[in-house]
Structure formats: structure tokens, C-alpha cells
Scaffold this active site. Structure first.
Site, PDB file in Angstrom:
ATOM      1  CD  GLN A   6      -2.713   1.433   2.858  1.00 30.36           C
ATOM      2  OE1 GLN A   6      -2.310   0.401   3.696  1.00 30.36           O
ATOM      3  NE2 GLN A   6      -4.019   1.944   2.591  1.00 30.36           N
TER       4      GLN A   6
ATOM      5  CB  ILE B 265      13.642  -8.096   3.323  1.00 36.44           C
ATOM      6  CG1 ILE B 265      14.560  -7.516   4.187  1.00 36.44           C
ATOM      7  CG2 ILE B 265      12.548  -8.944   4.316  1.00 36.44           C
ATOM      8  CD1 ILE B 265      16.489  -7.243   2.891  1.00 36.44           C
TER       9      ILE B 265
ATOM     10  CE1 TYR C 258       3.142  -3.873  11.445  1.00 34.56           C
ATOM     11  CE2 TYR C 258       1.092  -2.751  12.854  1.00 34.56           C
ATOM     12  CZ  TYR C 258       2.376  -2.937  12.087  1.00 34.56           C
ATOM     13  OH  TYR C 258       3.011  -1.832  11.245  1.00 34.56           O
TER      14      TYR C 258
HETATM   15  P1  NAD Z   1       1.933  -3.850   2.448  1.00 34.97           P
HETATM   16  O1  NAD Z   1       1.192  -5.903   3.419  1.00 34.97           O
HETATM   17  O2  NAD Z   1       0.759  -3.341   2.386  1.00 34.97           O
HETATM   18  O3  NAD Z   1       3.088  -4.178   1.721  1.00 34.97           O
HETATM   19  C1  NAD Z   1       4.143  -4.516   2.627  1.00 34.97           C
HETATM   20  C2  NAD Z   1       4.904  -5.439   1.303  1.00 34.97           C
HETATM   21  O4  NAD Z   1       5.948  -5.851   1.892  1.00 34.97           O
HETATM   22  C3  NAD Z   1       4.015  -6.025   0.316  1.00 34.97           C
HETATM   23  O5  NAD Z   1       4.240  -6.071  -0.918  1.00 34.97           O
HETATM   24  C4  NAD Z   1       4.529  -7.488   0.261  1.00 34.97           C
HETATM   25  O6  NAD Z   1       4.721  -8.665  -0.925  1.00 34.97           O
HETATM   26  C5  NAD Z   1       6.673  -6.897   0.926  1.00 34.97           C
HETATM   27  N1  NAD Z   1       7.115  -7.978   1.746  1.00 34.97           N
HETATM   28  C6  NAD Z   1       6.664  -9.408   2.375  1.00 34.97           C
HETATM   29  N2  NAD Z   1       7.303  -9.722   2.616  1.00 34.97           N
HETATM   30  C7  NAD Z   1       8.484  -9.759   1.905  1.00 34.97           C
HETATM   31  C8  NAD Z   1      10.084 -10.520   2.129  1.00 34.97           C
HETATM   32  N3  NAD Z   1       9.546 -11.675   2.639  1.00 34.97           N
HETATM   33  N4  NAD Z   1      10.586  -9.807   1.555  1.00 34.97           N
HETATM   34  C9  NAD Z   1      10.501  -8.484   0.717  1.00 34.97           C
HETATM   35  N5  NAD Z   1       9.433  -7.634   0.470  1.00 34.97           N
HETATM   36  C10 NAD Z   1       8.279  -8.530   1.326  1.00 34.97           C
HETATM   37  O7  NAD Z   1       2.059  -2.886   4.429  1.00 34.97           O
HETATM   38  P2  NAD Z   1       2.128  -1.226   3.586  1.00 34.97           P
HETATM   39  O8  NAD Z   1       0.870  -1.188   4.503  1.00 34.97           O
HETATM   40  O9  NAD Z   1       2.984  -0.924   2.598  1.00 34.97           O
HETATM   41  O10 NAD Z   1       3.380  -1.015   4.946  1.00 34.97           O
HETATM   42  C11 NAD Z   1       4.148  -0.434   4.592  1.00 34.97           C
HETATM   43  C12 NAD Z   1       4.692  -0.189   6.086  1.00 34.97           C
HETATM   44  O11 NAD Z   1       4.270   0.832   6.838  1.00 34.97           O
HETATM   45  C13 NAD Z   1       5.229  -1.183   6.717  1.00 34.97           C
HETATM   46  O12 NAD Z   1       6.925  -1.472   7.992  1.00 34.97           O
HETATM   47  C14 NAD Z   1       4.111  -1.227   8.017  1.00 34.97           C
HETATM   48  O13 NAD Z   1       4.493  -1.757   9.374  1.00 34.97           O
HETATM   49  C15 NAD Z   1       4.272   0.196   8.376  1.00 34.97           C
HETATM   50  N6  NAD Z   1       2.381   0.721   8.446  1.00 34.97           N
HETATM   51  C16 NAD Z   1       1.498   0.764   7.554  1.00 34.97           C
HETATM   52  C17 NAD Z   1       1.168   1.370   7.924  1.00 34.97           C
HETATM   53  C18 NAD Z   1      -0.797   0.932   7.083  1.00 34.97           C
HETATM   54  O14 NAD Z   1      -1.625   1.176   7.627  1.00 34.97           O
HETATM   55  N7  NAD Z   1      -0.856   1.135   6.395  1.00 34.97           N
HETATM   56  C19 NAD Z   1       0.466   1.545   9.590  1.00 34.97           C
HETATM   57  C20 NAD Z   1       1.371   1.802  10.212  1.00 34.97           C
HETATM   58  C21 NAD Z   1       2.755   1.205   9.807  1.00 34.97           C
END
Ligand code: NAD
Length: 352
Positions: free
Chosen positions: A45, A86, A176
Site C-alpha cells: 500500500q 528480505i 506486530y
Molecule cells: P503492505 O502489506 O501493503 O506491503 C508490504 C509489502 O512487503 C508487500 O508488497 C509484500 O509483498 C512485501 N513483503 C512481504 N514479505 C516480504 C519479504 N520477505 N521480502 C520482501 N518484501 C516482502 O504494507 P504497507 O501498508 O505498505 O506498510 C508498509 C510499512 O508501513 C510496514 O512496515 C508497515 O508496518 C508500516 N505501517 C503501515 C500502516 C498502514 O496503515 N498501511 C500503518 C502503520 C505502519
């Protein structure tokens, strides 16, 4: 707004006067900085929108998108993409040697609701991924700055829920949240011990129209807009009165880029900064939508995510981010609703 952005923006304005194309001039600025940016977990996202924004600043070829699996979003066709797990430290090392990135945005994680279904893997991915990035920064000397997001999930049931301060009780109950709190302290440790320039934000729930959310407790706040346009009603997995902090994606991108571009001496917190945009409960976002979609209805069917939401803050105090590097959000609830609906309507019209 800090000095770097002031200088960059006035430079862009000067070039725009000459070339009349801000996208192109931003890319010219980017290529002049010799920065190379690696985004890990770029197809989620946040990453989907961040890659687009970073390519606008640094130029397509200077932003390397990577993910364990490639998305078919056309954003990723515009520049280099590497398939990278990763958890594979050698694979990360190879990508670093190939591109020599000066900045890394490490976004790969298992989010709150998904991690509860597989806590051991949630811990493994969220912690080991961060270690690999921090160790690579320490051991190669190539990476100059690391961005890694934390979350409001790092707080817990004994945290002050309204006006949650930067420094207060942090007793997360989800795997988490536990991984985010541990990660914050690890990032600070690498800064203190090895001088790694780590920067982080405690994001609230992120809301955007360009990419789908990835399994968080605030995901309903994206789905509700789609439902409003598709069916005129939404069945919410959180109950009435569940107030949570949220942030519209353009503000999240602004905060992320601002903290990464701020001079190092302005970054006084090396765990993670509190960050606030707006706070609302499901019935409040529904009322905002009903102003633009007459007759919109919401119903409630709370599931396991309600307990997670109940352990989180409602309203965040982000004084330190405002003071240290000039954070200020642009969007409130109604402004976000208007923008979300306008852009989703366009998307639905284009996609048929
Ligand atoms: P998301 O789940 O939409 O995207 C995460 C991405 O990481 C995915 O594209 C997935 O394919 C990839 N991924 C998973 N395992 C992997 C691996 N082993 N190696 C490489 N890539 C891998 O998450 P997001 O919403 O884009 O969140 C990004 C960051 O922001 C995260 O650290 C999340 O904790 C943080 N965050 C997000 C929100 C939110 O509301 N979206 C809120 C607080 C914090």
C-alpha cells in the site's frame, strides 16, 4: 518546511520557468544529487505510492523497487525492479552491490491483523528483515540513510489514549506492535552504537486510493470508500465508537519524504516519531461519506480486529515531529473524503 526542501523547491521553480515541466525538472534535480534509493517491500500500500513519489524526485533509474513478489501496477515498469526476499541477507547484499543505494526505505512487514494469524512468522519477518537492512548499512558503508516505519501499534492498553505522548507507556499486546517497539529500539541502538542514520515514523492507519491495504486493523477505512461507490453501504469489522488515528496517503508521503530530507541534526528522536493526521470512528467517516454519497449506510459486525483496535491510541500528540522537522498535515476528514471519492470515481470510470 526545512531548508533542504526550500532550496530544492526554489531550484525546481527556477528550472520549471526554463523547462516548463516540474516532473522532468524534479528528475533533473534528483540525478544531480547522485542519490540511489532502494525500496524494500515496494509493492504494498505505501511502497506503490512512495516509489512513484521518489521517482518523481530522483529520476526513474535512481529508484530501485524491490519486493518478494512483483505487482502488476504500471508504476513498477518505469524503472529498475528486483525480486528480493528480505529474509535472504545474501540476496540483499547482492542488490546493494549491484546498485550501491545511498538510501534504503525498508517497508516489508507482516501487518497487525495478518501477523496475529501467524505470530512466529510475523516476528521473524518484521525483526530479521530490519536486522538485515541495519547490518548491511553498518557493514557495507554504502547506505547513508535508512527509513523504517513503526506504527501506533507500538502503543498498548495502558497508553494514554487521547493525546498519546511521544514518551509514555508502551505495552503493545499484538505481535506486530511488539515487533515495532523492539524495532524502534534496535534502530536507535544502531544509531547510537554505529552511527547509522536511521529515521522512522509511527504511522497511524494509512488511507489511499492508488493501492490496496495489506492486512491491517484500519483497512476498513479504505474499503468503506470503495463500498460507498459500489453498493452505497458498508459492513464494518470495527464497532461504533472505535476512534483511531488515521492519515491520508499524500500526507503520509509528505511526512516520509520530509523526515528523510531533513538535516540530520533536526532528527532528535531515533526510535520513531509520533505522527498525527486525523482521528475518527467508523460512524464519523460514514457521516463524512454521506455528505458526498447521499443515502450511504453503515452497519457493524466487529470481529477479532476489534480487540486489536481497543488496545491502540485514539488521538496522537505529534508535537515533537512538528517542532523538530516542521510536520503539518494538509488533510482533515472531509477534505480526504472528497479527494478519495473524486479519484476513485475516476478510477472506476477508467476501468469500466
Ligand atoms: P503492505 O502489506 O501493503 O506491503 C508490504 C509489502 O512487503 C508487500 O508488497 C509484500 O509483498 C512485501 N513483503 C512481504 N514479505 C516480504 C519479504 N520477505 N521480502 C520482501 N518484501 C516482502 O504494507 P504497507 O501498508 O505498505 O506498510 C508498509 C510499512 O508501513 C510496514 O512496515 C508497515 O508496518 C508500516 N505501517 C503501515 C500502516 C498502514 O496503515 N498501511 C500503518 C502503520 C505502519
Amino acid at each position: 518546511m526545512h531548508k533542504f526542501w526550500d532550496n530544492l523547491l526554489s531550484f525546481i521553480k527556477t528550472l520549471r520557468k526554463r523547462f516548463g515541466n516540474v516532473g522532468r525538472t524534479a528528475k533533473i534535480c534528483g540525478s544531480m544529487t547522485n542519490e540511489k534509493v532502494l525500496v524494500i517491500g515496494s509493492c504494498g500500500q505505501l511502497g506503490t505510492e512512495l516509489v512513484e513519489a521518489l521517482r518523481g524526485i530522483y529520476g526513474d533509474s535512481n529508484v530501485i523497487a524491490s519486493d518478494v513478489k512483483k505487482s502488476d501496477n504500471p508504476v513498477f515498469d518505469g524503472g529498475p525492479f528486483e525480486t528480493l526476499d528480505i529474509l535472504d541477507a545474501d540476496g540483499l547484499g547482492a542488490v546493494i552491490q549491484k546498485y550501491k543505494p545511498t538510501q534504503v526505505y525498508h517497508l516489508a512487514a507482516l501487518l497487525s491483523a495478518t501477523a496475529e494469524k501467524n505470530p512466529e512468522f510475523g516476528w521473524k519477518l518484521n525483526m530479521e528483515g530490519l536486522f538485515h537492512v541495519l547490518n548491511a548499512a553498518r557493514d557495507t558503508g554504502i547506505i547513508k540513510k535508512v527509513y523504517w516505519p513503526s506504527s501506533i501499534a507500538a502503543f498498548g492498553p495502558n497508553t494514554e489514549r487521547f493525546g498519546t505522548p511521544q514518551y509514555g507507556t508502551m505495552d503493545p499486546t499484538t505481535i506486530y506492535g511488539i515487533s515495532k517497539l523492539a524495532g524502534e529500539l534496535y534502530a536507535q541502538y544502531y544509531f547510537n552504537r554505529w552511527g547509522i542514520d536511521t529515521r522512522s515514523l509511527r504511522y497511524p492507519g494509512l488511507i489511499g486510493y492508488k493501492s490496496a491495504p495489506g492486512g491491517g486493523t484500519t483497512d476498513y477505512a479504505v474499503a468503506i470508500y470503495h463500498d460507498a461507490l459500489q453498493t452505497g453501504k458498508h459492513n464494518c469489522f470495527l464497532g461504533e465508537g472505535t476512534t483511531l488515528p488515521m492519515l491520508y496517503m499524500p500526507d503520509a508521503l509528505k511526512a516520509t519524504l520530509d523526515i528523510m530530507h531533513a538535516p540530520a541534526e533536526q532528527i532528535k528522536i531515533r526510535t520513531s516519531y509520533n505522527l498525527a493526521g486525523m482521528s475518527f470512528a467508523p460512524e464519523e467517516i460514514a457521516a463524512s461519506i454521506a455528505k458526498f454519497v447521499p443515502g450511504f449506510e453503515i452497519s457493524y459486525e466487529p470481529d477479532y480486529r476489534q480487540a486489536i483496535a481497543n488496545s491502540w491510541p485514539a488521538v496522537i500528540d505529534d508535537t515533537e515531529a512538528r517542532q523538530d522537522w516542521g510536520w503539518k498535515p494538509d488533510f482533515d476528514l472531509d477534505k480526504m473524503t472528497e479527494d478519495m471519492l473524486k479519484n476513485l470515481r475516476l478510477q472506476y470510470a477508467q476501468n469500466g
